[in-house]
Design a protein around this motif. Structure first.
Motif, PDB file in Angstrom:
ATOM      1  N   GLY A 138       0.828  -1.201   0.000  1.00 24.98           N
ATOM      2  CA  GLY A 138       0.000   0.000   0.000  1.00 24.98           C
ATOM      3  C   GLY A 138       0.860   1.248   0.000  1.00 24.98           C
ATOM      4  N   GLU A 139       0.362   2.325  -0.643  1.00 22.93           N
ATOM      5  CA  GLU A 139       1.143   3.553  -0.777  1.00 22.93           C
ATOM      6  C   GLU A 139       1.490   4.171   0.569  1.00 22.93           C
ATOM      7  OE1 GLU A 139      -0.690   6.408  -3.265  1.00 22.93           O
ATOM      8  OE2 GLU A 139      -0.171   5.390  -5.124  1.00 22.93           O
ATOM      9  N   ARG A 140       0.537   4.186   1.485  1.00 24.22           N
ATOM     10  CA  ARG A 140       0.753   4.852   2.766  1.00 24.22           C
ATOM     11  C   ARG A 140       1.168   3.885   3.868  1.00 24.22           C
ATOM     12  NH1 ARG A 140      -3.018   7.023  -0.172  1.00 24.22           N
ATOM     13  NH2 ARG A 140      -3.141   9.283  -0.405  1.00 24.22           N
ATOM     14  N   ILE A 141       1.403   2.642   3.514  1.00 28.43           N
ATOM     15  CA  ILE A 141       1.626   1.603   4.522  1.00 28.43           C
ATOM     16  C   ILE A 141       3.118   1.369   4.730  1.00 28.43           C
ATOM     17  CG2 ILE A 141       1.110  -0.747   5.187  1.00 28.43           C
ATOM     18  CD1 ILE A 141      -1.301   1.181   4.963  1.00 28.43           C
ATOM     19  N   GLN A 142       3.527   1.401   5.997  1.00 30.89           N
ATOM     20  CA  GLN A 142       4.912   1.168   6.359  1.00 30.89           C
ATOM     21  C   GLN A 142       5.038  -0.144   7.125  1.00 30.89           C
ATOM     22  OE1 GLN A 142       6.670   4.541   8.401  1.00 30.89           O
ATOM     23  NE2 GLN A 142       5.304   5.974   7.354  1.00 30.89           N
ATOM     24  N   ALA A 143       6.171  -0.807   6.945  1.00 34.27           N
ATOM     25  CA  ALA A 143       6.457  -2.040   7.679  1.00 34.27           C
ATOM     26  C   ALA A 143       7.149  -1.692   8.986  1.00 34.27           C
ATOM     27  CB  ALA A 143       7.333  -2.957   6.841  1.00 34.27           C
ATOM     28  N   VAL A 144       6.638  -2.271  10.078  1.00 31.92           N
ATOM     29  CA  VAL A 144       7.193  -2.004  11.406  1.00 31.92           C
ATOM     30  C   VAL A 144       7.618  -3.337  12.017  1.00 31.92           C
ATOM     31  CG1 VAL A 144       6.804  -0.942  13.650  1.00 31.92           C
ATOM     32  CG2 VAL A 144       5.571  -0.094  11.633  1.00 31.92           C
ATOM     33  N   PRO A 145       8.897  -3.682  11.938  1.00 30.50           N
ATOM     34  CA  PRO A 145       9.355  -4.926  12.572  1.00 30.50           C
ATOM     35  C   PRO A 145       9.217  -4.820  14.096  1.00 30.50           C
ATOM     36  CG  PRO A 145      10.966  -4.075  11.000  1.00 30.50           C
ATOM     37  CD  PRO A 145       9.965  -2.993  11.229  1.00 30.50           C
ATOM     38  N   ARG A 146       8.840  -5.904  14.724  1.00 28.53           N
ATOM     39  CA  ARG A 146       8.753  -5.937  16.171  1.00 28.53           C
ATOM     40  C   ARG A 146       8.923  -7.368  16.647  1.00 28.53           C
ATOM     41  NH1 ARG A 146       2.319  -5.060  17.688  1.00 28.53           N
ATOM     42  NH2 ARG A 146       1.526  -6.811  16.472  1.00 28.53           N
ATOM     43  N   THR A 147       9.167  -7.529  17.901  1.00 24.55           N
ATOM     44  CA  THR A 147       9.317  -8.859  18.472  1.00 24.55           C
ATOM     45  C   THR A 147       8.044  -9.223  19.215  1.00 24.55           C
ATOM     46  OG1 THR A 147      10.303  -7.910  20.466  1.00 24.55           O
ATOM     47  CG2 THR A 147      11.808  -8.612  18.729  1.00 24.55           C
ATOM     48  N   GLY A 148       7.786 -10.501  19.345  1.00 28.13           N
ATOM     49  CA  GLY A 148       6.579 -10.940  20.033  1.00 28.13           C
ATOM     50  C   GLY A 148       5.504 -11.323  19.043  1.00 28.13           C
ATOM     51  N   PRO A 149       4.255 -11.307  19.470  1.00 30.27           N
ATOM     52  CA  PRO A 149       3.154 -11.732  18.598  1.00 30.27           C
ATOM     53  C   PRO A 149       3.030 -10.823  17.388  1.00 30.27           C
ATOM     54  CG  PRO A 149       2.340 -10.646  20.591  1.00 30.27           C
ATOM     55  CD  PRO A 149       3.788 -10.868  20.799  1.00 30.27           C
ATOM     56  N   GLY A 150       3.056 -11.430  16.219  1.00 25.28           N
ATOM     57  CA  GLY A 150       2.976 -10.641  15.006  1.00 25.28           C
ATOM     58  C   GLY A 150       4.272  -9.889  14.781  1.00 25.28           C
ATOM     59  N   ASP A 151       5.299 -10.576  14.254  1.00 26.90           N
ATOM     60  CA  ASP A 151       6.619  -9.963  14.123  1.00 26.90           C
ATOM     61  C   ASP A 151       6.631  -8.794  13.153  1.00 26.90           C
ATOM     62  OD1 ASP A 151       7.707 -11.664  15.930  1.00 26.90           O
ATOM     63  OD2 ASP A 151       8.367 -13.132  14.441  1.00 26.90           O
ATOM     64  N   LEU A 152       5.663  -8.730  12.256  1.00 27.73           N
ATOM     65  CA  LEU A 152       5.602  -7.635  11.292  1.00 27.73           C
ATOM     66  C   LEU A 152       4.263  -6.914  11.445  1.00 27.73           C
ATOM     67  CD1 LEU A 152       6.857  -6.142   8.867  1.00 27.73           C
ATOM     68  CD2 LEU A 152       5.662  -7.777   7.372  1.00 27.73           C
ATOM     69  N   LEU A 153       4.337  -5.631  11.667  1.00 28.15           N
ATOM     70  CA  LEU A 153       3.140  -4.797  11.776  1.00 28.15           C
ATOM     71  C   LEU A 153       3.100  -3.849  10.590  1.00 28.15           C
ATOM     72  CD1 LEU A 153       0.707  -3.875  13.574  1.00 28.15           C
ATOM     73  CD2 LEU A 153       2.265  -2.143  14.521  1.00 28.15           C
ATOM     74  N   CYS A 154       1.995  -3.838   9.871  1.00 24.42           N
ATOM     75  CA  CYS A 154       1.812  -2.916   8.754  1.00 24.42           C
ATOM     76  C   CYS A 154       0.974  -1.736   9.241  1.00 24.42           C
ATOM     77  CB  CYS A 154       1.113  -3.605   7.588  1.00 24.42           C
ATOM     78  SG  CYS A 154       2.025  -5.013   6.920  1.00 24.42           S
ATOM     79  N   SER A 155       1.437  -0.517   8.973  1.00 28.19           N
ATOM     80  CA  SER A 155       0.787   0.644   9.573  1.00 28.19           C
ATOM     81  C   SER A 155       0.746   1.825   8.611  1.00 28.19           C
ATOM     82  CB  SER A 155       1.529   1.052  10.850  1.00 28.19           C
ATOM     83  OG  SER A 155       1.022   2.256  11.366  1.00 28.19           O
ATOM     84  N   ALA A 156      -0.372   2.561   8.651  1.00 23.90           N
ATOM     85  CA  ALA A 156      -0.492   3.814   7.900  1.00 23.90           C
ATOM     86  C   ALA A 156       0.043   4.991   8.701  1.00 23.90           C
ATOM     87  CB  ALA A 156      -1.957   4.068   7.534  1.00 23.90           C
ATOM     88  N   LEU A 157       0.459   4.763   9.953  1.00 20.87           N
ATOM     89  CA  LEU A 157       0.973   5.831  10.798  1.00 20.87           C
ATOM     90  C   LEU A 157       2.442   6.083  10.513  1.00 20.87           C
ATOM     91  CD1 LEU A 157      -1.577   4.739  12.337  1.00 20.87           C
ATOM     92  CD2 LEU A 157      -0.413   5.398  14.451  1.00 20.87           C
ATOM     93  N   ASN A 158       2.891   7.294  10.795  1.00 18.91           N
ATOM     94  CA  ASN A 158       4.323   7.549  10.823  1.00 18.91           C
ATOM     95  C   ASN A 158       4.809   7.465  12.269  1.00 18.91           C
ATOM     96  OD1 ASN A 158       3.824  10.139  12.090  1.00 18.91           O
ATOM     97  ND2 ASN A 158       3.380  10.975  10.063  1.00 18.91           N
TER      98      ASN A 158
END
Length: 474
Positions: A138-158
């Protein structure tokens, strides 16, 4: 014929706004900013033509055209998602979190403890490719690596891994909007609210100008301004709420409602902090009342959040100032020419203090618009922020004072955002300063410097002389 010409220009502005919002943004991979720059230039040219054509219109048609243009251009601006900023996604998230009974200052958006609150439009699920790798799409979607449940979070936030930066009045605003709409709707709730606030400001300006004998046609400098359509509506910046409170404070103080004016000013500062630069022009008469009321309002709005979160209410503000280059002086485009590095902070501070003192000294308390214009505009030139929406605070005072030349400042800041070149930024800001100085000196006539240095009589001029303020013209 004149009414027809203005109507056609406003219709063209609305169509161009609609086309620009639907067609261009800063989020496409390999984006080309040239179309956005061209669309911006065309919007400003149509705006200028419409304002010039309005000079030939008289009577009730002026008010009708101003309101119709404010509504039509603003409505066109909300026909697509934000196209130059993702800040409104953070506004929505803060409101969703607050409505769940959680302080927006307590957790960063990527915290797994908030996973149950995430709407799909803000946090879409990762897509798994043929190779089994999860990706954010997605154009506004950023990948946010994290540890724990759901290692990858996709977010429209900055800035999903830092706490919110916004003060309490802004957070109450976000909370109120989401309390009405819930978490499901995407960007349009804040866009609609921005449109209503911008039209409300237009109405407030028209009433205030009529009361003070100011030419109502000047209200078009706010109502039809491309910056208002883009940053108050399309990108829904909370600065718009600060503008409403600041203009209300100015009108209240000039009517000698000092306590109420101070409350409005405190609410404005508690929205985005920036409106504090509008304060010096309001302190010439009974300034202690305005100051006490503003400070008390500001602190009282913080109390519930401080009790819930403690020092966390500072949010990301310290980190933001460092990120933007305000702690090492690299952000000051013009000041850094003569004072590079850390010295730029000292020079910028001295310049701001001098402008504030001159504003406080010379502003007519019955007509503070020009003082506020000079203080706000000079601050934007000295600090030269990357974000043109900071200049929303300037535009209503351009309208109240009729000093159209100061619109060169938001134009320069818009160019800075779209074409991030220090050299080009310096050229556009220098051009803005030259235009402002030349037009201001021409307005003032012979002996302008001597009048600037003479102290204004303390009683101020009659309230009906708002269009003839001399003050700090140069």
């Amino acid at each position: 014929m004149r009414i027809t010409v203005v109507s056609l220009l406003l219709a063209a502005s609305a169509v161009l706004t609609w086309f620009g919002v639907r067609s261009f943004d800063l989020f496409s991979p390999g984006r080309d900013t040239v179309p956005l720059v061209v669309a911006l230039a065309a919007a400003w040219l149509l705006f200028a033509a419409a304002v010039i054509a309005l000079r030939g219109v008289r009577g009730r048609a002026v008010v009708v055209l101003i309101l119709a243009g404010s509504l039509g251009i603003g409505a066109a601006a909300m026909t697509g998602p934000p196209n130059t900023s993702t800040d409104s996604a953070r506004y929505a998230w803060d409101g969703i979190v607050a409505n769940a009974g959680i302080s927006p200052y307590a957790y960063v958006p990527s915290d797994p403890r908030l996973d149950s609150l995430r709407p799909d439009w803000l946090f879409p699920a990762p897509q798994v490719g043929a190779d089994g790798t999860a990706r954010c799409v997605g154009e506004r979607i950023q990948a946010v690596p994290r540890t724990g449940p759901g290692d990858l979070l996709c977010s429209a936030l900055n800035r999903t891994r830092v706490p919110t930066i916004y003060p309490p009045a802004a957070e109450l605003y976000f909370t109120g909007v989401r309390a009405v709409t819930g978490p499901g709707p995407a960007y349009w709730p804040l866009q609609l609210t921005g449109l209503l606030l911008s039209i409300g400001t237009t109405v407030m300006l028209l009433f205030g100008m009529r009361r003070r004998g100011i030419d109502l046609r000047h209200a078009a400098l706010w109502a039809w301004c491309p910056l208002v359509a883009s940053e108050a509506v399309t990108n829904s910046h909370v600065d718009m709420l600060g503008v409403v409170f600041t203009v209300a404070a100015a009108f209240l103080v000039t009517r000698e409602r000092y306590w109420r004016g101070g409350i409005a000013l405190g609410a404005a500062i508690a929205t985005k902090l920036i409106p504090v630069i509008a304060a010096p022009a309001l302190l010439r008469r009974q300034g202690w009342k305005v100051t006490v009321a503003a400070a008390a309002t500001f602190l009282l709005l913080y109390v519930p959040y401080v009790l819930a979160t403690g020092i966390g209410v500072l949010g990301y503000l310290p980190g933001y100032l460092t990120e933007e280059g305000y702690q090492d002086g690299t952000r000051f485009a013009l000041v850094s020419l003569v004072a590079p590095g850390g010295a730029a902070i000292v020079v910028a501070g001295i310049l701001l203090a001098a402008v504030a003192a001159l504003t406080l000294w010379k502003t007519d308390p019955a007509n503070p618009w020009l003082g506020q214009l000079v203080m706000i505009g000079s601050t934007l030139i000295i600090l030269s922020p990357r974000y043109p929406w900071y200049a929303l605070l300037l535009v209503p005072f351009v309208a109240l004072s009729g000093r159209w030349e100061w619109l060169a400042v938001p134009i320069a800041l818009s160019v800075r955002m779209l074409v991030p070149s220090v050299q080009l930024t310096r050229v556009t800001l220098i051009a803005a300063v030259i235009l402002i100085v030349v037009i201001s000196l021409r307005r003032a006539g012979p002996g302008a410097l001597g009048r600037l240095l003479r102290r204004r009589p303390p009683q101020g001029s009659p309230a009906g002389e708002g269009t003839r303020t001399e003050s700090v013209t140069a």
